[in-house]
Design an enzyme around this catalytic site. Structure first.
Site, PDB file in Angstrom:
ATOM      1  N   PRO A 101      79.109  14.848   7.797  1.00 27.21           N
ATOM      2  CA  PRO A 101      79.735  15.932   8.555  1.00 27.21           C
ATOM      3  C   PRO A 101      78.752  17.088   8.768  1.00 27.21           C
ATOM      4  O   PRO A 101      77.966  17.415   7.881  1.00 27.21           O
ATOM      5  CB  PRO A 101      80.882  16.376   7.645  1.00 27.21           C
ATOM      6  N   ARG A 141      74.610  26.782  23.207  1.00 28.23           N
ATOM      7  CA  ARG A 141      75.699  25.856  23.516  1.00 28.23           C
ATOM      8  C   ARG A 141      76.403  26.133  24.847  1.00 28.23           C
ATOM      9  O   ARG A 141      76.671  25.196  25.596  1.00 28.23           O
ATOM     10  CB  ARG A 141      76.708  25.805  22.364  1.00 28.23           C
ATOM     11  N   CYS A 149      66.579  35.995  32.296  1.00 29.75           N
ATOM     12  CA  CYS A 149      66.493  35.915  33.751  1.00 29.75           C
ATOM     13  C   CYS A 149      66.787  34.529  34.254  1.00 29.75           C
ATOM     14  O   CYS A 149      65.910  33.837  34.782  1.00 29.75           O
ATOM     15  CB  CYS A 149      65.122  36.394  34.201  1.00 29.75           C
ATOM     16  N   GLU A 150      68.010  34.092  34.030  1.00 33.53           N
ATOM     17  CA  GLU A 150      68.528  32.923  34.728  1.00 33.53           C
ATOM     18  C   GLU A 150      70.045  32.941  34.612  1.00 33.53           C
ATOM     19  O   GLU A 150      70.590  33.428  33.625  1.00 33.53           O
ATOM     20  CB  GLU A 150      67.869  31.635  34.254  1.00 33.53           C
ATOM     21  N   TYR A 190      75.030  24.394  15.121  1.00 34.92           N
ATOM     22  CA  TYR A 190      74.335  24.263  16.399  1.00 34.92           C
ATOM     23  C   TYR A 190      74.155  25.627  17.065  1.00 34.92           C
ATOM     24  O   TYR A 190      74.276  25.763  18.281  1.00 34.92           O
ATOM     25  CB  TYR A 190      75.069  23.247  17.307  1.00 34.92           C
TER      26      TYR A 190
HETATM   27  C1  LIG Z   1      74.609  15.101  14.693  1.00 32.79           C
HETATM   28  C2  LIG Z   1      74.860  14.001  13.740  1.00 32.79           C
HETATM   29  C3  LIG Z   1      75.837  14.141  12.752  1.00 32.79           C
HETATM   30  C4  LIG Z   1      76.717  15.355  12.616  1.00 32.79           C
HETATM   31  O1  LIG Z   1      77.646  15.458  13.635  1.00 32.79           O
HETATM   32  P1  LIG Z   1      78.794  16.571  13.558  1.00 32.79           P
HETATM   33  O2  LIG Z   1      79.531  16.398  14.805  1.00 32.79           O
HETATM   34  O3  LIG Z   1      78.134  17.886  13.441  1.00 32.79           O
HETATM   35  O4  LIG Z   1      79.628  16.252  12.356  1.00 32.79           O
HETATM   36  C5  LIG Z   1      75.983  13.114  11.842  1.00 32.79           C
HETATM   37  N1  LIG Z   1      75.216  11.997  11.912  1.00 32.79           N
HETATM   38  C6  LIG Z   1      74.272  11.823  12.855  1.00 32.79           C
HETATM   39  C7  LIG Z   1      73.465  10.584  12.862  1.00 32.79           C
HETATM   40  C8  LIG Z   1      74.067  12.816  13.797  1.00 32.79           C
HETATM   41  O5  LIG Z   1      73.140  12.636  14.748  1.00 32.79           O
END
Ligand SMILES: *Cc1c(COP(=O)(O)O)cnc(C)c1O
Length: 419
Positions: free
Chosen positions: A276, A314, A343-344, A372
């Site tokens: 996670p 994001r 500037c975009e 993220y």
């Molecule tokens: C990005 C990623 C995760 C985590 O994903 P979440 O949506 O942040 O829980 C887990 N495993 C792999 C291989 C990933 O690339």
């Protein structure tokens, strides 16, 4: 549930008023709450109480800050890493090498060797080619790499295209239709110990059905692999659980996820690995920003904040929604376009957003920025890298210094022959 709340008219992170952080550290700044991180780590772990043998490996890419990793290490979490840089961070935070899982479609030979050298617990191999190369590297080092084979189950995760990873035409894993044959080939390869399979279908999943669908396919695959005489002791179920970005948004809870996992995997008799990221860190952070000025627009005014797409990518990258609220709400609303100084036109956080009334100099936050967020920052427009702060009760610490644009310029030089 998080610990960013308005007390006496001022937003606090736990017991620290955000204006205090803005005064002492400046803006923009990411602010994380230790209590929120710990709460999420605990809730996720407790949701998996019915899974007898497991490793929860935090997806470092969601928030690689060392202090954040330390909080999770103290919660017994391992780490899912996708580069040597992330691996070094996980180890530096005190996460035991055996609790580190190395994922990613493009691990270089150097990275494979570094993972072996560090003694990490598991490589998630994403192709036959990678498996053969890892075997070769391990043999050269006189070692054996513990592995799972990442399967692309060909399910539509129903999330944003750019964070979907389990459809047949995505770059990740091996096609489930070829999994048996590739597994057979790699299982016979000296240098790798292939112990099971891995799957991760995408991020910000709003529905458990695609996950359940993927796990059902893995269930079938495990039976068929065992039928072919292979020993399966480890299955990595990836991450992907979504978090609410909007007030009142309904998403599957960790408890619902845990119950589904327990039901789908009850006959597997394996150690399960979970990865996670967002669900642990997302709501544990905000991006604190100050209004530079409010500019008249043709329709709605532009609230220009000192944070930009280089600090929080994001919205520009995925059209993502982040709640935007005043730190000291005046009790009145406005409809505004929330933009940064870059500037975009992509540097737009929201158009026509109903939000708290804001004026020049006011503080505001983008919520749910703990995952993220800072990790995707760039120095576009020579803006430097934003600072990060961790709050714990009534105290806080700067856990990542602001890196000024001048420090980045210091790493550049004009060759003699040009001067
Ligand atoms: C990005 C990623 C995760 C985590 O994903 P979440 O949506 O942040 O829980 C887990 N495993 C792999 C291989 C990933 O690339």
């Amino acid at each position: 549930m998080d610990h960013f709340t308005i007390t006496n008219g001022v937003m606090h992170a736990e017991d620290v008023p955000l204006p205090r952080i803005a005064d002492e550290v400046g803006t923009p700044v990411y602010v994380y709450s230790r209590a929120t991180l710990e709460r999420h780590a605990r809730v996720f772990r407790e949701a998996l109480d019915d899974v007898p043998e497991k490793l929860i490996a935090f997806a470092v890419k969601a928030n690689p800050n060392l202090a954040v990793l330390k909080v999770l290490q103290r919660q017994g979490y391992g780490a899912d890493v996708v580069s040597v840089g992330e691996m070094r961070r996980a180890l530096a935070a005190g996460i035991a090498p055996e609790n580190v899982v190395f994922s990613g479609v493009g691990k270089t030979r150097t990275e494979l060797a570094a993972g072996l050298e560090a003694g990490i617990g598991q490589f998630n191999i994403e192709s036959e080619e990678e498996g053969l190369e890892l075997a070769e590297v391990a043999r050269e080092m006189g070692m054996e790499a513990r592995c799972t084979l990442r399967i692309n189950p060909d399910v539509d995760a129903g999330t944003h295209d750019k964070i979907s990873t389990g459809k047949a035409d995505n770059k990740f894993g091996v096609p489930i239709t070829e999994a048996g044959q590739i597994f057979g080939k790699l299982a016979n390869e000296k240098g790798v110990k292939l112990r099971g399979v891995a799957v991760h279908i995408g991020s910000q999943l709003a529905d458990l059905a695609p996950l359940e669908n993927a796990f059902a396919k893995i269930d079938e695959l495990i039976r068929s692999l065992r039928g072919a005489g292979h020993t399966i002791t480890h299955v990595d179920l990836g991450g992907g659980l979504g978090v609410p970005y909007k007030q009142g948004e309904e998403l599957p809870s960790p408890a619902e996820y845990g119950a589904m996992v327990a039901r789908m995997t009850k006959d597997w008799s394996v150690k399960l690995i979970f990865e996670p990221g967002r669900v642990i860190a997302g709501n544990a952070g905000v991006l604190l920003t100050r209004v530079v000025r409010v500019k008249r627009g043709i329709k709605d005014p532009f609230v220009i904040v000192d944070a930009a797409m280089n600090d929080l990518a994001r919205p520009a990258l995925y059209g993502a929604y982040h709640d935007f609220t005043a730190v000291q709400p005046k009790g009145t609303d406005m409809t505004a376009n929330i933009v940064g100084p870059i500037c975009e036109t992509g540097d737009t956080f929201a158009m026509g957003r109903l939000c708290d009334k804001l004026e020049t100099g006011d503080l505001a936050v983008f919520r749910t920025a703990g995952a993220y967020g800072a990790t995707m920052a760039s120095s576009y427009n020579s803006r430097g890298f934003v600072a990060e702060v961790l709050v714990d009760g009534d105290k806080f610490a700067v856990v990542a210094d602001r890196i000024d644009a001048s420090a980045i310029m210091d790493a550049e030089r004009v060759p003699e022959w040009l001067d």
